[in-house]
Design an enzyme around this catalytic site. Sequence first.
Site, PDB file in Angstrom:
ATOM      1  N   SER A 148      84.182  33.360 -64.112  1.00 48.31           N
ATOM      2  CA  SER A 148      84.487  32.401 -63.060  1.00 48.31           C
ATOM      3  C   SER A 148      85.645  32.911 -62.199  1.00 48.31           C
ATOM      4  O   SER A 148      85.536  33.967 -61.593  1.00 48.31           O
ATOM      5  CB  SER A 148      84.756  31.031 -63.676  1.00 48.31           C
ATOM      6  OG  SER A 148      84.628  30.022 -62.715  1.00 48.31           O
ATOM      7  N   ASP A 252      73.613  27.331 -61.378  1.00 48.96           N
ATOM      8  CA  ASP A 252      75.061  27.130 -61.301  1.00 48.96           C
ATOM      9  C   ASP A 252      75.366  26.339 -60.035  1.00 48.96           C
ATOM     10  O   ASP A 252      75.183  26.825 -58.926  1.00 48.96           O
ATOM     11  CB  ASP A 252      75.774  28.483 -61.269  1.00 48.96           C
ATOM     12  CG  ASP A 252      77.286  28.367 -61.393  1.00 48.96           C
ATOM     13  OD1 ASP A 252      77.829  27.287 -61.109  1.00 48.96           O
ATOM     14  OD2 ASP A 252      77.918  29.378 -61.766  1.00 48.96           O
ATOM     15  N   HIS A 284      76.896  27.069 -64.874  1.00 45.06           N
ATOM     16  CA  HIS A 284      78.199  27.732 -64.846  1.00 45.06           C
ATOM     17  C   HIS A 284      78.720  28.016 -66.252  1.00 45.06           C
ATOM     18  O   HIS A 284      79.634  28.820 -66.420  1.00 45.06           O
ATOM     19  CB  HIS A 284      79.206  26.860 -64.083  1.00 45.06           C
ATOM     20  CG  HIS A 284      80.406  27.620 -63.613  1.00 45.06           C
ATOM     21  ND1 HIS A 284      80.325  28.658 -62.701  1.00 45.06           N
ATOM     22  CD2 HIS A 284      81.721  27.504 -63.917  1.00 45.06           C
ATOM     23  CE1 HIS A 284      81.535  29.146 -62.475  1.00 45.06           C
ATOM     24  NE2 HIS A 284      82.392  28.465 -63.198  1.00 45.06           N
TER      25      HIS A 284
END
Length: 312
Positions: A148, A252, A284
Amino acid sequence: MQAPLKSLVWAVCLCTLLGFVGEAATTSAAEPVVPPGITLERGIVFGKGGEQELKLDIAYPKSTDGQLPALVFIHGGGWVGGDREAFLPLIVQFSQAGIVCLTVDYRLAPQHRFPAQLEDVKCAVRWLRANAEKYHVDPQRIAAFGASAGAHLAALLGTTNGDARWEGSGGNADQSSSVCAVVGLSGAYDLTLGYENSVKQSFFEGRSVRGMLESFLGGKPADKGDAYRSASPVEHVQATTPPMILVHGTADTLVPIEQSEVMEQKLKAAGVDVEFFRLEGGTHSSFGKDAQQSMLKISESIRARLQPAAAK
C-alpha cells in the site's frame, strides 16, 4: 537462496491473512515465534529523521556459507499511520528462506510531509549497506518490499536510484541507497491521478484517499501540484530503474488497480523489467481467486529477482 520455496509462499500467505496490506493495519503485530537458526534483533536505531530516531527490526539466518540477499520491508498506513512491527512475522518467515530481512519505521504525516518518508527509507538501505559485512548481506542484492503506502515508497526507492536530491541527512552518507528490485503490493504510483479519481470512489473511501494525500503532501493538487508529481513514482521512471514486481487486486476499491496499470505502462515504455500480477477478485487486503497459486507465482518471482547475477 537455498531454502525451499514453500517458506516464501507461507510468508506471503501471512501477509495476506494478517491484513498487512490494508491501510487500516496500524496496530502492532503479536511477537512472532522465532524458529531455531534465525536471529531477530529489535529496535535498532538506523538513523535520524530530523530530530527523530528511526528504528528497525532485522531477522537473519544465524549461519551462512556466503553472502545473502536482503529485503527491506516498508509498512503501509496511508503515510499517516502504521509501524514496522506489522511486518515482524513476515520478516521471520522470509529469513528462513535465506534472506536477511528488515522492517523499518519512517516519519509519518501530517507532522512530517514528503519527502521525509522517502529520505527515511533511503537511510535504512544505506544503513544496511554499511552493515552488510556484519549481516552477511550481498550489497548488490538489496531489494525493497512494500504494501500500500509502503509499496509507493518502495517504488520511489527504485525509481530514484542514484538521485541525490532525495537522500536526506539521516546517516551513512557514504553509502548508496540503491535497490536491485522492488516488490509493490496494492500501491499508489500516480498520486495526482489518485486524487482526481477519488471522486469516483465510494464516499468514505474517496474521502479517506483525499485526506491521506492532503496530509502527506500538504494540500490538494491544485495548490501542491509539484509535490504530487515529485512524490509519484511514475514521474521518476527511467531506463535504469530496477526490475519491479507489481501485485494488485482487480477488486481493490481503496487503491484501484489502475494505479499499477499506469505504472506498468511507464516501466515498459522505459524498457524496465516488470512483472504484473493481476489478482482476479483481490481486494486491498486479499489475494482474491486462486490465492494459493498466485502466491506461489509471486514468491517464485521474488526468488528469481534475488538470485546472484551469475545464476540469472
